[in-house]
Design an enzyme around this catalytic site. Structure first.
Site, short mmCIF file in Angstrom:
data_model
loop_
_atom_site.label_atom_id
_atom_site.label_comp_id
_atom_site.label_asym_id
_atom_site.label_seq_id
_atom_site.Cartn_x
_atom_site.Cartn_y
_atom_site.Cartn_z
N TYR A 30 19.03 28.82 6.92
CA TYR A 30 18.05 29.80 7.84
C TYR A 30 17.85 29.46 8.72
O TYR A 30 18.51 28.78 10.03
CB TYR A 30 16.59 28.90 7.24
N LYS A 73 0.88 -1.05 0.45
CA LYS A 73 0.10 0.18 -0.20
C LYS A 73 0.55 0.89 0.16
O LYS A 73 1.74 1.12 0.20
CB LYS A 73 -0.88 0.10 1.18
C1 LIG Z 1 -0.36 -1.65 7.17
C2 LIG Z 1 -0.95 -3.38 7.24
C3 LIG Z 1 0.41 -3.73 7.44
C4 LIG Z 1 1.57 -4.31 7.11
O1 LIG Z 1 1.80 -3.40 8.28
P1 LIG Z 1 3.22 -3.71 8.71
O2 LIG Z 1 4.15 -3.24 9.69
O3 LIG Z 1 4.06 -2.87 7.80
O4 LIG Z 1 3.77 -4.60 8.46
C5 LIG Z 1 -0.56 -5.38 7.70
N1 LIG Z 1 -2.24 -5.91 7.86
C6 LIG Z 1 -2.95 -4.42 7.42
C7 LIG Z 1 -3.88 -4.63 7.64
C8 LIG Z 1 -2.03 -3.19 8.00
O5 LIG Z 1 -3.38 -2.08 7.11
#
Ligand SMILES: *Cc1c(COP(=O)(O)O)cnc(C)c1O
Length: 356
Positions: A254, A33
């Protein structure tokens, strides 16, 4: 050409996926994702497609991007559909969907199709974000099992505190999950990256690694034998584009956040917060200058940052400056910059992605 680059090691990604799968002992859904946590979802999916059991994304837009790129492996919508109008697209593209709210159960029951959908039914075992309560979950399982448009279900839940190895919460969530699924048919799915690395006693048919695929250790700084086997996937680097000498008492950049206490040779690096480097990285944040440990000085600007070259007499125009990668790691860098190892690569922008 501007030298700001994110080098992405797809062999390291495959290595980390294999480690996750081995630790899980079953099937592994590669979570890609948010554009694969900034690493590029299509490139990562292509690199993993031959061996991945499936992919996890946040929404149908991300899933369709993969399908348009020719990815045919299962793709799970981790939050399910946001609107019943997505259901025909889910069927058309053969996507898997989570069902995590009562309204989604109702929408699925009302949906007419010849197809048989793969549903991941999500229990709220204690995180209290998405998911059905134990009673709703068992009722939804019974109701969906009776529908011709719903095939075998995967029973899932998500941990809130698996990165805290001394918290009792993860075991409580496991116990709640066991109670909820007692006697129900379906494969199970529990572990995210911290659970896979830190909770070997927790087992399920499917694991859902995200962060660890990209080589970052979610348990840091707690010791973790498996995390040591992870290989960083992204190296963020750029080059010195100008060199300055500033005298004692002279400010740099800055807000004069750095003032020289001795004559200081400064390297100006083509990398800034508009590339995704943390704007509030403090003086002293570690970098690598031509492979040698060094430090950031002065405030990070939109397109540039500055490093101390006093201990790097060989370095100069064109020197390669590494901002994260094998050193400093995302996990080392994040707490210094008041952010997380998840967020750093997700923030990547503008810097050119180069796949190795
Ligand atoms: C994002 C997500 C994961 C992955 O989590 P990590 O901590 O990055 O391994 C797993 N399950 C769900 C439902 C998620 O939304």
């Amino acid at each position: 050409m501007r030298p700001a680059q994110a080098l992405i090691d797809l062999e390291a990604l495959r290595h980390n996926y294999r480690l996750a799968r081995r630790l899980g002992g079953g099937k592994a859904l590669a979570v890609i994702k948010a554009d694969a946590y900034g690493h590029g979802a299509v490139a990562c999916a292509r690199a993993l497609e031959a061996e991945a059991d499936g992919f996890g994304v946040a929404c149908i837009e991300e899933a369709l991007e993969l399908r348009r790129a020719g990815i045919t492996k299962p793709v799970l919508l981790l939050e399910g559909f946001f609107d019943a109008a997505e259901l025909p697209l889910i069927v058309e593209h053969g996507l898997w969907t989570a069902v995590a709210s009562q309204w989604q159960v109702d929408a699925l029951a009302a949906f007419r199709t010849e197809a048989v959908l793969t549903v991941w039914l999500k229990l709220d075992s204690g995180m209290h974000r998405l998911g059905l309560s134990v009673e709703e979950f068992r009722a939804a399982h019974a109701r969906l099992s009776a529908l011709p448009q719903v095939g075998p279900m995967v029973l899932m839940s998500h941990f809130a505190r698996a990165d805290e190895l001394d918290s009792a919460r993860t075991q409580e969530q496991v116990d709640t999950f066991a109670r909820a699924i007692d006697g129900l048919a379906g494969e199970t799915s529990l572990c995210n990256s911290p659970a896979l690395l830190g909770w070997p006693q927790v087992r399920s048919d499917w694991v859902r690694p995200g962060l660890m695929l990209y080589g970052a250790d979610p348990l840091y700084p707690q010791p973790s034998p498996h995390a040591a086997q992870l290989r960083p996937v992204m190296t963020l680097q750029s080059r010195v584009i100008a060199v300055r000498e500033i005298g004692v008492g002279e400010p740099l950049g800055y807000g004069a956040r750095f003032v020289a206490e001795k004559p200081t040779r400064v390297g100006v690096v083509a990398m800034g917060y508009a590339d995704g480097y943390p704007q509030f990285a403090p003086n002293g944040t570690p970098v690598l200058i031509d492979g040698v440990p060094g430090r950031l000085i002065g405030r990070v600007s939109m397109d540039m940052l500055t490093v101390d070259l006093n201990d790097h007499p060989q370095a100069g125009l064109g020197s390669v400056v590494q901002l994260w990668g094998n050193a400093p790691t995302l996990s080392e860098l994040a707490p210094r910059c008041n952010t997380s190892a998840y967020r750093l690569p997700c923030s990547l922008k503008r810097a050119e992605k180069v796949y190795l």
